[in-house]
Design an enzyme around this catalytic site. Structure first.
Site, PDB file in Angstrom:
ATOM      1  N   GLY A   1       0.865  -1.179   0.000  1.00 47.71           N
ATOM      2  CA  GLY A   1       0.000   0.000   0.000  1.00 47.71           C
ATOM      3  C   GLY A   1       0.901   1.228   0.000  1.00 47.71           C
ATOM      4  O   GLY A   1       1.527   1.540   1.008  1.00 47.71           O
ATOM      5  N   ALA A   2       0.974   1.869  -1.165  1.00 47.73           N
ATOM      6  CA  ALA A   2       1.827   3.053  -1.289  1.00 47.73           C
ATOM      7  C   ALA A   2       0.981   4.313  -1.206  1.00 47.73           C
ATOM      8  O   ALA A   2       1.234   5.306  -1.884  1.00 47.73           O
ATOM      9  CB  ALA A   2       2.602   3.009  -2.605  1.00 47.73           C
ATOM     10  N   GLY A   3      -0.056   4.253  -0.376  1.00 46.56           N
ATOM     11  CA  GLY A   3      -0.931   5.410  -0.191  1.00 46.56           C
ATOM     12  C   GLY A   3      -0.348   6.353   0.848  1.00 46.56           C
ATOM     13  O   GLY A   3       0.864   6.395   1.053  1.00 46.56           O
TER      14      GLY A   3
ATOM     15  N   GLY B   1       1.331   4.282   3.882  1.00 47.76           N
ATOM     16  CA  GLY B   1       2.484   3.503   3.424  1.00 47.76           C
ATOM     17  C   GLY B   1       3.650   4.384   2.993  1.00 47.76           C
ATOM     18  O   GLY B   1       4.809   4.156   3.373  1.00 47.76           O
TER      19      GLY B   1
ATOM     20  N   ARG C   1     -11.035   5.596   5.974  1.00 51.14           N
ATOM     21  CA  ARG C   1     -12.377   6.068   6.342  1.00 51.14           C
ATOM     22  C   ARG C   1     -12.716   7.408   5.700  1.00 51.14           C
ATOM     23  O   ARG C   1     -11.838   8.196   5.398  1.00 51.14           O
ATOM     24  CB  ARG C   1     -12.447   6.272   7.856  1.00 51.14           C
ATOM     25  CG  ARG C   1     -12.626   5.018   8.608  1.00 51.14           C
ATOM     26  CD  ARG C   1     -13.036   5.313  10.025  1.00 51.14           C
ATOM     27  NE  ARG C   1     -11.951   5.754  10.880  1.00 51.14           N
ATOM     28  CZ  ARG C   1     -12.138   6.237  12.115  1.00 51.14           C
ATOM     29  NH1 ARG C   1     -13.349   6.376  12.591  1.00 51.14           N
ATOM     30  NH2 ARG C   1     -11.106   6.592  12.844  1.00 51.14           N
TER      31      ARG C   1
ATOM     32  N   ASN D   1     -11.910  -4.243   3.038  1.00 50.02           N
ATOM     33  CA  ASN D   1     -10.516  -4.470   3.418  1.00 50.02           C
ATOM     34  C   ASN D   1     -10.193  -5.935   3.708  1.00 50.02           C
ATOM     35  O   ASN D   1      -9.047  -6.352   3.540  1.00 50.02           O
ATOM     36  CB  ASN D   1     -10.136  -3.566   4.594  1.00 50.02           C
ATOM     37  CG  ASN D   1      -9.906  -2.131   4.143  1.00 50.02           C
ATOM     38  OD1 ASN D   1      -9.960  -1.839   2.944  1.00 50.02           O
ATOM     39  ND2 ASN D   1      -9.670  -1.231   5.079  1.00 50.02           N
TER      40      ASN D   1
ATOM     41  N   ASN E   1      -7.445  -1.083   8.489  1.00 48.90           N
ATOM     42  CA  ASN E   1      -8.565  -1.117   9.431  1.00 48.90           C
ATOM     43  C   ASN E   1      -9.771  -1.892   8.910  1.00 48.90           C
ATOM     44  O   ASN E   1      -9.914  -2.030   7.706  1.00 48.90           O
ATOM     45  CB  ASN E   1      -8.998   0.326   9.738  1.00 48.90           C
ATOM     46  CG  ASN E   1      -8.152   0.911  10.850  1.00 48.90           C
ATOM     47  OD1 ASN E   1      -7.966   0.315  11.900  1.00 48.90           O
ATOM     48  ND2 ASN E   1      -7.614   2.112  10.612  1.00 48.90           N
TER      49      ASN E   1
ATOM     50  N   ARG F   1      -1.330   9.725  20.560  1.00 47.87           N
ATOM     51  CA  ARG F   1      -2.381  10.767  20.619  1.00 47.87           C
ATOM     52  C   ARG F   1      -2.647  11.150  22.071  1.00 47.87           C
ATOM     53  O   ARG F   1      -2.736  12.334  22.398  1.00 47.87           O
ATOM     54  CB  ARG F   1      -3.666  10.235  19.954  1.00 47.87           C
ATOM     55  CG  ARG F   1      -3.520  10.162  18.442  1.00 47.87           C
ATOM     56  CD  ARG F   1      -4.788   9.726  17.745  1.00 47.87           C
ATOM     57  NE  ARG F   1      -4.603   9.846  16.295  1.00 47.87           N
ATOM     58  CZ  ARG F   1      -5.056   8.968  15.411  1.00 47.87           C
ATOM     59  NH1 ARG F   1      -5.740   7.916  15.806  1.00 47.87           N
ATOM     60  NH2 ARG F   1      -4.841   9.158  14.123  1.00 47.87           N
TER      61      ARG F   1
ATOM     62  N   HIS G   1      -8.680  -0.978  18.701  1.00 48.34           N
ATOM     63  CA  HIS G   1      -8.398   0.288  18.034  1.00 48.34           C
ATOM     64  C   HIS G   1      -9.738   0.888  17.605  1.00 48.34           C
ATOM     65  O   HIS G   1     -10.167   0.747  16.468  1.00 48.34           O
ATOM     66  CB  HIS G   1      -7.514   0.017  16.813  1.00 48.34           C
ATOM     67  CG  HIS G   1      -7.016   1.262  16.142  1.00 48.34           C
ATOM     68  ND1 HIS G   1      -6.501   2.330  16.819  1.00 48.34           N
ATOM     69  CD2 HIS G   1      -6.913   1.578  14.821  1.00 48.34           C
ATOM     70  CE1 HIS G   1      -6.126   3.254  15.951  1.00 48.34           C
ATOM     71  NE2 HIS G   1      -6.376   2.823  14.736  1.00 48.34           N
TER      72      HIS G   1
HETATM   73  N1  APR Z   1      -2.881  -4.617  -2.992  1.00 46.91           N
HETATM   74  C1  APR Z   1      -1.993  -3.601  -2.783  1.00 46.91           C
HETATM   75  N2  APR Z   1      -2.371  -2.339  -2.560  1.00 46.91           N
HETATM   76  C2  APR Z   1      -3.677  -2.080  -2.526  1.00 46.91           C
HETATM   77  C3  APR Z   1      -4.660  -3.073  -2.705  1.00 46.91           C
HETATM   78  C4  APR Z   1      -4.207  -4.405  -2.941  1.00 46.91           C
HETATM   79  N3  APR Z   1      -5.050  -5.419  -3.128  1.00 46.91           N
HETATM   80  N4  APR Z   1      -5.874  -2.492  -2.620  1.00 46.91           N
HETATM   81  C5  APR Z   1      -5.679  -1.192  -2.384  1.00 46.91           C
HETATM   82  N5  APR Z   1      -4.361  -0.932  -2.319  1.00 46.91           N
HETATM   83  C6  APR Z   1      -3.682   0.340  -2.127  1.00 46.91           C
HETATM   84  C7  APR Z   1      -4.340   1.499  -2.862  1.00 46.91           C
HETATM   85  O1  APR Z   1      -4.035   1.473  -4.244  1.00 46.91           O
HETATM   86  C8  APR Z   1      -3.744   2.702  -2.138  1.00 46.91           C
HETATM   87  O2  APR Z   1      -2.564   3.166  -2.773  1.00 46.91           O
HETATM   88  O3  APR Z   1      -3.699   0.738  -0.764  1.00 46.91           O
HETATM   89  C9  APR Z   1      -3.406   2.141  -0.744  1.00 46.91           C
HETATM   90  C10 APR Z   1      -4.180   2.787   0.383  1.00 46.91           C
HETATM   91  O4  APR Z   1      -3.789   4.127   0.457  1.00 46.91           O
HETATM   92  P1  APR Z   1      -4.777   5.323   0.859  1.00 46.91           P
HETATM   93  O5  APR Z   1      -6.041   5.200   0.095  1.00 46.91           O
HETATM   94  O6  APR Z   1      -3.985   6.580   0.797  1.00 46.91           O
HETATM   95  O7  APR Z   1      -5.137   4.958   2.382  1.00 46.91           O
HETATM   96  P2  APR Z   1      -4.250   5.266   3.681  1.00 46.91           P
HETATM   97  O8  APR Z   1      -4.637   6.563   4.240  1.00 46.91           O
HETATM   98  O9  APR Z   1      -2.826   4.991   3.377  1.00 46.91           O
HETATM   99  O10 APR Z   1      -4.823   4.140   4.665  1.00 46.91           O
HETATM  100  C11 APR Z   1      -4.574   2.773   4.430  1.00 46.91           C
HETATM  101  O11 APR Z   1      -4.432   2.227   6.745  1.00 46.91           O
HETATM  102  O12 APR Z   1      -4.853   3.495   8.635  1.00 46.91           O
HETATM  103  C12 APR Z   1      -5.353   2.530   7.757  1.00 46.91           C
HETATM  104  O13 APR Z   1      -7.747   2.911   7.843  1.00 46.91           O
HETATM  105  C13 APR Z   1      -6.593   3.039   7.059  1.00 46.91           C
HETATM  106  O14 APR Z   1      -7.233   0.922   6.138  1.00 46.91           O
HETATM  107  C14 APR Z   1      -6.622   2.152   5.839  1.00 46.91           C
HETATM  108  C15 APR Z   1      -5.128   1.925   5.548  1.00 46.91           C
END
Ligand code: APR
Length: 306
Positions: free
Chosen positions: A9-11, A14, A82, A95, A120, A151, A175
């Protein structure tokens, strides 16, 4: 040889964790995501900050799990975050599928890794990873308590106008809204906060801590927190890979500790090179025990809905 860290997850979460881990040179980092170009772009961008931030670890982004092979630690942040009005449990159905498929790939390429789950609803997602991976309990854990405690610590330090560095806190349980902040075990330079703040003040700080994630979601509107979560992840990864044996609250698989069996709950653990090396059982008052059991019931309920 450098340690190898994979972040799935490079969001927001990540990529923030990758940045902080690189700055601390904890290991070489692989960012993996299903979105094409995103992990590659962020990985390269982060790598290019190396000459400015003076780190020598490598950062790559990929859509291919082969590149993650033989990772020492894998952090799973894949999934959806969320939106305002949503609880962490609302993310469950989406998820769970993502975390299940990700875990299968992780296990295939890094069978000896230690997995930290962040997606989550955390207590359920880490349970899914444990079941799907079949890994022993020391090698699967969830990141929640370090963030919730941070926090709590921040709010205590802000209230008292003292250094964040001197402020320690312990938050156990799930959590979510039923997390169990423990003021008795929360201190400023060893002085219990119960000596420094009135009960009303402590109660309002506890309430804000419980809703801490939601407070950020309602401000951001299009996602959830990522700076403090990124820092919390890196603190855990560092304690493991540098074998620091820090005592941190983490979601750990309980087998009788605290009178609970078969679920993950936030408890103080010793984090070292073997992962969860010890679960520390602390004495709880009747009131704290009741709150902890309520928290456990909430986790059991979520798991039942899987
Ligand atoms: N495989 C790999 N990556 C995936 C997959 C998958 N099957 N499905 C989704 N992703 C990637 C998305 O492409 C996105 O880049 O996961 C990333 C999630 O990033 P964001 O949408 O920015 O979410 P983020 O704020 O990083 O939160 C991720 O962490 O804190 C928890 O509740 C939050 O469940 C959430 C997670």
């Amino acid at each position: 040889m450098h340690n190898k860290i994979t972040i799935v997850g490079a969001g927001h979460v990540g990529a923030t964790a990758a940045q902080l881990a690189a700055y601390r040179e904890i290991g070489d980092i692989v960012l993996v995501d299903i979105a094409e170009g995103i992990p590659q772009g962020k990985g390269l961008d982060l790598q290019e900050s190396g000459p400015l931030e003076y780190f020598d670890c490598s950062l790559i982004g990929t859509n291919n799990y082969e590149d993650t092979a033989n990772s020492d630690v894998v952090v799973i942040t894949a999934g959806v975050p969320r939106k305002p009005g949503m609880s962490r449990e609302d993310l469950l159905n989406t998820n769970v599928k993502i975390v299940k498929s990700v875990t299968e790939e992780v296990v295939k390429y890094s069978p000896e890794s230690i997995i930290i789950v962040v997606s989550n609803p955390l207590d359920a997602m880490v349970y899914v990873t444990k079941k799907v991976s079949g890994f022993p309990k020391n090698r699967v854990m969830g990141m929640a308590g370090v963030l919730d405690s941070a926090r709590f610590r921040a709010f205590i330090a802000m209230e008292l106008n003292v250094s964040m560095e001197d402020t320690q806190a312990m938050v156990l349980g799930t959590h979510g809204d039923l997390m169990v902040p423990l003021p008795r075990y929360s201190t400023v330079s060893g002085i219990s906060v119960t000596e420094l703040l009135s009960k009303e003040k402590i109660d309002s700080i506890i309430e804000r801590t419980r809703k801490g994630g939601g407070e950020i979601v309602s401000l951001l509107k299009a996602g959830s927190a990522y700076y403090a979560p990124g820092s919390a992840i890196v603190q855990m990864v560092e304690s493991i890979l540098r074998d620091k044996k820090r005592i941190l609250p983490c979601a750990a698989y309980l087998e009788g500790e605290y009178g609970i069996t078969g679920i993950f709950m936030g408890v103080p653990v010793k984090l070292g090179r073997k992962g969860v090396e010890e679960i520390i059982e602390i004495a709880l008052t009747d009131e704290e025990k009741t709150a902890f059991m309520k928290s456990a019931d909430a986790v059991k309920n979520t798991i039942k809905n899987l």
